[in-house]
Design a protein around this motif. Structure first.
Motif, PDB file in Angstrom:
ATOM      1  N   VAL A 220      -6.485   0.908  12.751  1.00 17.74           N
ATOM      2  CA  VAL A 220      -7.501   0.154  12.019  1.00 17.74           C
ATOM      3  C   VAL A 220      -6.826  -0.996  11.278  1.00 17.74           C
ATOM      4  CG1 VAL A 220      -7.312   1.660   9.985  1.00 17.74           C
ATOM      5  CG2 VAL A 220      -9.406   0.328  10.352  1.00 17.74           C
ATOM      6  N   GLU A 221      -7.497  -2.113  11.209  1.00 19.16           N
ATOM      7  CA  GLU A 221      -6.979  -3.273  10.477  1.00 19.16           C
ATOM      8  C   GLU A 221      -7.506  -3.210   9.040  1.00 19.16           C
ATOM      9  OE1 GLU A 221      -4.535  -6.600  10.488  1.00 19.16           O
ATOM     10  OE2 GLU A 221      -5.025  -5.411  12.281  1.00 19.16           O
ATOM     11  N   LEU A 222      -6.592  -3.210   8.090  1.00 14.23           N
ATOM     12  CA  LEU A 222      -7.011  -3.100   6.694  1.00 14.23           C
ATOM     13  C   LEU A 222      -6.362  -4.185   5.842  1.00 14.23           C
ATOM     14  CD1 LEU A 222      -6.621   0.781   6.213  1.00 14.23           C
ATOM     15  CD2 LEU A 222      -8.771  -0.478   6.458  1.00 14.23           C
ATOM     16  N   GLU A 223      -7.071  -4.573   4.800  1.00 14.62           N
ATOM     17  CA  GLU A 223      -6.527  -5.496   3.800  1.00 14.62           C
ATOM     18  C   GLU A 223      -6.220  -4.698   2.539  1.00 14.62           C
ATOM     19  OE1 GLU A 223      -6.033  -8.620   4.541  1.00 14.62           O
ATOM     20  OE2 GLU A 223      -7.040  -8.509   6.495  1.00 14.62           O
TER      21      GLU A 223
ATOM     22  N   ASP B   3      -8.988  -3.163   0.689  1.00 15.03           N
ATOM     23  CA  ASP B   3      -9.580  -1.928   1.203  1.00 15.03           C
ATOM     24  C   ASP B   3      -9.024  -0.683   0.501  1.00 15.03           C
ATOM     25  OD1 ASP B   3     -11.232  -3.122   3.173  1.00 15.03           O
ATOM     26  OD2 ASP B   3      -9.463  -3.416   4.444  1.00 15.03           O
TER      27      ASP B   3
ATOM     28  N   THR C 242       0.794  -1.221   0.000  1.00 12.84           N
ATOM     29  CA  THR C 242       0.000   0.000   0.000  1.00 12.84           C
ATOM     30  C   THR C 242       0.834   1.282   0.000  1.00 12.84           C
ATOM     31  OG1 THR C 242      -0.119  -0.110   2.405  1.00 12.84           O
ATOM     32  CG2 THR C 242      -1.948  -1.059   1.164  1.00 12.84           C
TER      33      THR C 242
ATOM     34  N   TYR D 136      -3.019  -0.205  10.477  1.00 15.56           N
ATOM     35  CA  TYR D 136      -2.701   1.132   9.972  1.00 15.56           C
ATOM     36  C   TYR D 136      -3.163   2.190  10.965  1.00 15.56           C
ATOM     37  CZ  TYR D 136      -1.828  -0.842   5.319  1.00 15.56           C
ATOM     38  OH  TYR D 136      -1.311  -1.548   4.263  1.00 15.56           O
TER      39      TYR D 136
ATOM     40  N   THR E 297      -7.306   5.002   1.295  1.00 15.48           N
ATOM     41  CA  THR E 297      -8.124   3.796   1.138  1.00 15.48           C
ATOM     42  C   THR E 297      -9.223   4.027   0.109  1.00 15.48           C
ATOM     43  OG1 THR E 297      -9.649   4.461   2.876  1.00 15.48           O
ATOM     44  CG2 THR E 297      -7.722   3.168   3.551  1.00 15.48           C
TER      45      THR E 297
END
Lengths: 299, 142
Positions: free
Chosen positions: B56-59, B62, A134, B3, B29
């Motif tokens: 926050v937990e993100l994949e 997202d 990311t 994150y 995001t």
């Protein structure tokens, strides 16, 4: 303890006459003043390897014996194959941390143009750096003036045989420049078809797509060819005019900046003068051995 | 992966900030939040000292906008979603969104154009084709 067999001299001074003659440059190609070196008058072949090894190991955090030997063998092999002088920039990614992984084997000093600046917190694991998919990338300040657009090779060692299908990028070289240069990989895992150096004019994100392949993946540019290789195999080659441009705005080379979804594990980065096929084979053998020696795992 | 949710202002103000061999980087995001990996707190201790951001937990998923929604980018009714250059099969595929509807153009890369121009003409073909589409608004981004 003083060793009378050792003759200390500053680079640039004429070496003493002896069984072997060698020349030492005062500066490297970027104008960096090279360090004082110790030349053993009895040594004929590997003093330069020890020089690179010692300077690098002097800058990196203390390594365990396995990794130290990996660096030793790497330097010995590169010099023995007459490849060290071809290298412009090489990140062995030996230290498992950002600081050590930022070091250039060729000139491991605290200078922007030579050290990697890691952005967006990539992971520094056991012998690799990995994008988080990311935000992460690496950046070096070697800019347009550092590379001869008709004489260079560059690439990375991929530790991944499979990459996340959700990802579209690479952690290899990419172009942030308006007219940047980077490697294009095919979706099948083979760098195939026409040679594919692309630039940002054709899209504002990395266009390298999935390549399910590990190994030393490189692009090669000379005045007469552009080619891709994986390990010792030339996958695609052309004598076409290059259409390659150098940095304009950022004056930096980026490692995966536009791979906003990159997660590849990289075991080493390299930029060198253009390599001929035999040199590509030699380098591939050396880097593959180095990856094994330092304990990085291909997954 | 964990994150920190940042503000857009924080991201803009600290773009280019570096400490040692680490520098600040952030991503947006799919639903418009500005985030940076939690690891950044350790990589950039000076920058993050005194700040507390929501975790926050993100994949990875997202971070991909839902391009089928017209309000993803309200200022752009047309934009390129994906550009895939497949040099093995010698095709360039451009996926674009037009008023919320996904469309795709696929063109062949010829050896002649590829070697002569470094793909310039291929992209020109694609751009011309896209431009030939009647748009309610002009193309603002390729």
């Amino acid at each position: 303890m003083f060793d009378s067999n050792l003759i200390e001299q500053t680079c640039g001074a004429t070496p003493p006459a002896g069984p072997s003659e060698f020349s030492v440059d005062t500066t490297d190609r970027f104008g960096n003043v090279l360090p004082t070196i110790i030349v053993n008058s009895n040594t004929t072949l590997d003093w330069r390897a020890r020089d690179f090894r010692d300077v690098f190991l002097g800058q990196v955090t203390a390594l365990n014996p396995t990794k130290e030997n990996a660096i030793n063998n790497l330097c010995d092999s590169l010099v023995a194959a007459d490849l060290m002088k071809k290298i412009i920039w090489f990140a062995p990614l030996i230290g498992d941390n950002a600081a050590d992984n930022s070091l250039n084997l060729d000139y491991p000093y605290n200078k922007y143009s030579q050290k990697v600046l890691w952005g967006g917190s990539p992971t520094h694991g056991a012998g690799f750096v990995q994008g988080n998919g990311t935000t992460s990338y690496g950046k070096i300040g070697l800019g347009s003036s550092a590379l001869d657009p008709t004489n260079y090779s560059f690439g990375f060692f991929s530790l991944d045989t499979n990459v996340n299908p959700a990802t579209i990028g690479e952690m290899g070289f990419s172009g942030n420049w308006n007219n940047g240069t980077y490697l294009q990989l095919s979706s099948s895992g083979v760098i195939g078809g026409s040679p594919a150096f692309c630039n940002k004019l054709y899209g504002d994100k990395l266009q390298a797509i999935l390549a399910n392949a590990s190994g030393l993946i490189m692009g090669h540019v000379s005045s007469t060819r552009r080619a891709f290789s994986r390990n010792s195999t030339i996958l695609a080659q052309s004598a076409a005019s290059l259409g390659i441009y150098q940095g304009q705005t950022d004056d930096a080379i980026l490692l995966g900046y536009y791979s906003t979804y990159s997660n590849r594990r990289i075991g080493a980065y390299i930029i060198s003068d253009h390599l001929e096929n035999a040199q590509i084979t030699d380098l591939s053998n050396i880097i593959n051995q180095f990856i094994t020696d330092k304990g990085a795992v291909i997954i | 992966m964990e994150y920190l949710i940042l503000t857009e202002q924080f991201c803009e103000e600290n773009q280019g900030h570096s400490e040692g061999v680490n520098c600040f980087g952030y991503a947006k995001t799919g639903d418009g939040r500005f985030v940076t990996p939690k690891q950044a707190e350790k990589d950039l201790p000076k920058l993050f000292s005194g700040h507390k951001f929501t975790k926050v937990e993100l994949e990875i998923a997202d971070f991909k906008p839902d391009y089928t929604k017209t309000d993803v980018k309200v200022d752009q009714k047309f934009f390129v979603v994906e550009r895939i250059e497949n040099y093995l099969e010698k095709t360039i595929t451009v996926v674009y969104s037009l008023n919320g509807e996904l469309k795709k153009i696929e063109k062949e890369i010829t050896d002649e154009t590829a070697t002569k121009t470094g793909y310039t003409s291929d992209m020109e073909v694609i751009i011309k084709e896209i431009e030939s589409i009647k748009l309610e608004e002009p193309i603002t981004k390729l």
